[in-house]
Design an enzyme around this catalytic site. Structure first.
Site, PDB file in Angstrom:
ATOM      1  N   ASP A 159       0.841  -1.207   0.000  1.00 17.03           N
ATOM      2  CA  ASP A 159       0.000   0.000   0.000  1.00 17.03           C
ATOM      3  C   ASP A 159       0.876   1.257   0.000  1.00 17.03           C
ATOM      4  O   ASP A 159       0.581   2.239  -0.680  1.00 17.03           O
ATOM      5  CB  ASP A 159      -0.920  -0.026   1.222  1.00 17.03           C
ATOM      6  N   HIS A 194      -4.974  -3.544   6.043  1.00 16.03           N
ATOM      7  CA  HIS A 194      -4.760  -3.754   4.603  1.00 16.03           C
ATOM      8  C   HIS A 194      -6.129  -4.094   4.004  1.00 16.03           C
ATOM      9  O   HIS A 194      -6.457  -5.250   3.740  1.00 16.03           O
ATOM     10  CB  HIS A 194      -3.749  -4.884   4.369  1.00 16.03           C
TER      11      HIS A 194
HETATM   12  P1  NAD Z   1      -1.988 -18.560  -4.890  1.00 13.34           P
HETATM   13  O1  NAD Z   1      -3.328 -19.210  -4.862  1.00 13.34           O
HETATM   14  O2  NAD Z   1      -1.284 -18.408  -6.182  1.00 13.34           O
HETATM   15  O3  NAD Z   1      -0.993 -19.346  -3.912  1.00 13.34           O
HETATM   16  C1  NAD Z   1      -1.335 -19.659  -2.605  1.00 13.34           C
HETATM   17  C2  NAD Z   1      -0.664 -20.982  -2.243  1.00 13.34           C
HETATM   18  O4  NAD Z   1      -0.939 -21.257  -0.866  1.00 13.34           O
HETATM   19  C3  NAD Z   1      -1.207 -22.174  -3.050  1.00 13.34           C
HETATM   20  O5  NAD Z   1      -0.130 -22.799  -3.754  1.00 13.34           O
HETATM   21  C4  NAD Z   1      -1.820 -23.092  -1.992  1.00 13.34           C
HETATM   22  O6  NAD Z   1      -1.633 -24.474  -2.278  1.00 13.34           O
HETATM   23  C5  NAD Z   1      -1.029 -22.665  -0.758  1.00 13.34           C
HETATM   24  N1  NAD Z   1      -1.678 -23.026   0.507  1.00 13.34           N
HETATM   25  C6  NAD Z   1      -2.995 -23.055   0.813  1.00 13.34           C
HETATM   26  N2  NAD Z   1      -3.171 -23.480   2.078  1.00 13.34           N
HETATM   27  C7  NAD Z   1      -1.943 -23.712   2.586  1.00 13.34           C
HETATM   28  C8  NAD Z   1      -1.471 -24.176   3.840  1.00 13.34           C
HETATM   29  N3  NAD Z   1      -2.306 -24.509   4.814  1.00 13.34           N
HETATM   30  N4  NAD Z   1      -0.121 -24.307   4.023  1.00 13.34           N
HETATM   31  C9  NAD Z   1       0.734 -23.991   3.029  1.00 13.34           C
HETATM   32  N5  NAD Z   1       0.338 -23.571   1.812  1.00 13.34           N
HETATM   33  C10 NAD Z   1      -0.985 -23.420   1.601  1.00 13.34           C
HETATM   34  O7  NAD Z   1      -2.160 -17.158  -4.149  1.00 13.34           O
HETATM   35  P2  NAD Z   1      -1.155 -15.902  -4.154  1.00 13.34           P
HETATM   36  O8  NAD Z   1      -1.491 -15.028  -5.307  1.00 13.34           O
HETATM   37  O9  NAD Z   1       0.241 -16.373  -3.980  1.00 13.34           O
HETATM   38  O10 NAD Z   1      -1.660 -15.131  -2.846  1.00 13.34           O
HETATM   39  C11 NAD Z   1      -1.471 -15.689  -1.572  1.00 13.34           C
HETATM   40  C12 NAD Z   1      -2.171 -14.845  -0.523  1.00 13.34           C
HETATM   41  O11 NAD Z   1      -1.576 -13.538  -0.463  1.00 13.34           O
HETATM   42  C13 NAD Z   1      -3.668 -14.602  -0.778  1.00 13.34           C
HETATM   43  O12 NAD Z   1      -4.366 -14.693   0.463  1.00 13.34           O
HETATM   44  C14 NAD Z   1      -3.705 -13.179  -1.297  1.00 13.34           C
HETATM   45  O13 NAD Z   1      -4.946 -12.558  -1.070  1.00 13.34           O
HETATM   46  C15 NAD Z   1      -2.619 -12.539  -0.462  1.00 13.34           C
HETATM   47  N6  NAD Z   1      -2.054 -11.270  -0.936  1.00 13.34           N
HETATM   48  C16 NAD Z   1      -1.745 -10.342   0.001  1.00 13.34           C
HETATM   49  C17 NAD Z   1      -1.164  -9.137  -0.369  1.00 13.34           C
HETATM   50  C18 NAD Z   1      -0.825  -8.110   0.674  1.00 13.34           C
HETATM   51  O14 NAD Z   1      -0.424  -6.986   0.327  1.00 13.34           O
HETATM   52  N7  NAD Z   1      -0.948  -8.423   1.950  1.00 13.34           N
HETATM   53  C19 NAD Z   1      -0.898  -8.882  -1.713  1.00 13.34           C
HETATM   54  C20 NAD Z   1      -1.230  -9.848  -2.659  1.00 13.34           C
HETATM   55  C21 NAD Z   1      -1.821 -11.060  -2.252  1.00 13.34           C
HETATM   56  C1  LMR Z   2      -3.603  -6.594  -2.944  1.00 15.20           C
HETATM   57  O1  LMR Z   2      -3.753  -5.562  -2.278  1.00 15.20           O
HETATM   58  O2  LMR Z   2      -3.233  -6.577  -4.130  1.00 15.20           O
HETATM   59  C2  LMR Z   2      -3.835  -7.933  -2.297  1.00 15.20           C
HETATM   60  O3  LMR Z   2      -4.237  -7.775  -0.974  1.00 15.20           O
HETATM   61  C3  LMR Z   2      -4.757  -8.801  -3.066  1.00 15.20           C
HETATM   62  C4  LMR Z   2      -6.202  -8.361  -2.956  1.00 15.20           C
HETATM   63  O4  LMR Z   2      -7.052  -9.203  -2.633  1.00 15.20           O
HETATM   64  O5  LMR Z   2      -6.485  -7.184  -3.205  1.00 15.20           O
END
Ligand code: NAD
Ligand code: LMR
Length: 342
Positions: A159, A194
């Site tokens: 952010d 967030h």
């Molecule tokens: P993705 O679906 O590509 O990958 C997530 C992985 O987590 C998958 O491979 C899945 O098998 C694995 N997983 C699920 N449960 C699990 C467990 N118990 N133990 C270990 N691994 C497990 O998703 P992504 O795009 O990599 O995003 C991951 C997370 O990050 C999501 O919750 C997304 O919303 C979040 N995210 C947060 C931010 C932020 O700024 N905080 C930014 C982008 C994404």
């Molecule tokens: C983001 O801010 O890009 C991540 O938290 C993914 C989402 O769900 O917006």
């Protein structure tokens, strides 16, 4: 001089989109410094182990300076004596959902808290990326009480990076001759959750132009700062999901790298991190994981003290805290619900 022992780092959800982008940042030294060998553990669910093997093959092909590489679905193997734990594993939201609607992730965090408590070093530094990041981090902090509360953090750097980038682009639009970069936007900050209640605050922000520093409030219209700027930062995650058909991954990994590096190596400027609100000087309720402006030194973060806060800012900061209190209450309900109800 004796070299430092390898730093043990676990990444959960390592076969996912963010995990994939994170790998070269960790393995090449970008996150923890070149020359520091890494004992890298990749945790996945059993169903994703084959896919994870593909990531392992690519890491091998990077010929990185790794002390050890382990891919596993066993939390004990992943978390045993770990120094750094990066929690990415969890499900992304779909179009139309808020991040707090990803209920399934809450359950993952309640169970992984126990693994952290049972197996990690008591000095482990934790970064939570999986959404809802603040409240998932709170679940870990509550569920791993033998680890100091200051060792838990969640990502709000994405952010902050978004704020800096939008301010930089607007400045260049208004001053086409300027070559100011996002890194020259200083003291931008993000308060709170967030989520769409986060408060991207420009009250203290300055643009370091070739002609000298310019305050953001002098450089831009208040109407833009308090309107389109704020809402586009707050809603950027959703806009990316709409455009890509998948949530942000490369920018999230980059932000996670910025966050960990600043925490470990130190900062020479104010950044934003989601950290425990206990004892904060801004009247935010205690016991939350809340994004504050911080500086880091010697592996410790410190909330920037003494910032003047006007009434409008205070209202926005407290509104985001109120949302986090509600999220905490729903996690507490889940924690106290009998297991048979799940
Ligand atoms: P993705 O679906 O590509 O990958 C997530 C992985 O987590 C998958 O491979 C899945 O098998 C694995 N997983 C699920 N449960 C699990 C467990 N118990 N133990 C270990 N691994 C497990 O998703 P992504 O795009 O990599 O995003 C991951 C997370 O990050 C999501 O919750 C997304 O919303 C979040 N995210 C947060 C931010 C932020 O700024 N905080 C930014 C982008 C994404
Ligand atoms: C983001 O801010 O890009 C991540 O938290 C993914 C989402 O769900 O917006």
């Amino acid at each position: 001089m004796a070299s430092l022992p390898p730093l043990s780092v676990v990444v959960t959800g390592a076969a996912g989109a963010i995990g994939y982008s994170l790998m070269p940042m960790i393995a090449s030294g970008q996150m923890f410094g070149e020359g520091r060998k890494i004992d890298l553990r990749l945790l996945e669910i059993p169903a994703a182990l084959d896919r994870l093997q593909g990531t392992v093959m690519e890491i091998d092909d990077g010929a990185f300076n790794l002390a050890k590489l382990t891919a596993t679905a066993d939390v004990e193997v992943a978390f045993k004596d770990v120094d750094i734990a990066i929690f990415v594993g969890g499900f992304p939201r779909k179009a139309g959902m808020e991040r707090k609607d990803i209920q399934i992730n809450a359950r993952i965090f309640v169970s992984q808290a126990k693994a952290l408590e049972d197996f990690a070093k008591k000095t482990v530094k934790v970064l939570v990326v999986a959404n809802p990041a603040n409240t998932n981090c709170l679940s870990l902090m509550i569920g791993a009480p033998s680890i100091p509360r200051e060792n838990f953090s969640c990502l709000s750097r994405l952010d902050l990076n978004r704020s800096r980038s939008q301010l930089c682009q607007k400045y260049r639009e208004l001053h086409p001759e300027s070559d100011v970069t996002a890194g020259e936007i200083v003291n931008a900050m993000v308060w709170g959750n967030h989520s769409s209640t986060q408060y991207p605050d420009v009250s203290h922000c300055v643009i370091q132009t070739a002609e000298g520093p310019v305050k953001a409030r002098d450089a831009f219209d208040d109407a833009w700062l308090d309107g389109d700027f704020m809402s586009s930062v707050q809603k950027r995650g959703g806009a990316i999901i709409k455009a890509r058909g998948a949530s942000s991954a490369m920018s999230a990994a980059n932000a996670a790298c910025n966050h960990m590096r600043d925490w470990i190596v130190g900062t020479d400027e104010c950044v934003s991190m989601g950290v425990c609100s206990d004892g904060n000087p801004y009247g935010i309720p205690e016991g939350l994981i809340y994004s504050f402006p911080v500086t880091c030194e010697d592996g410790k973060w410190k909330i920037v003290p003494g910032l003047p806060i006007d009434d409008r800012s205070k209202g926005l900061m407290l509104a985001s805290a109120a949302e986090l209190v509600k999220e905490r209450d729903s996690v507490n309900e889940m924690l106290s619900a009998p297991a048979a109800a799940e």
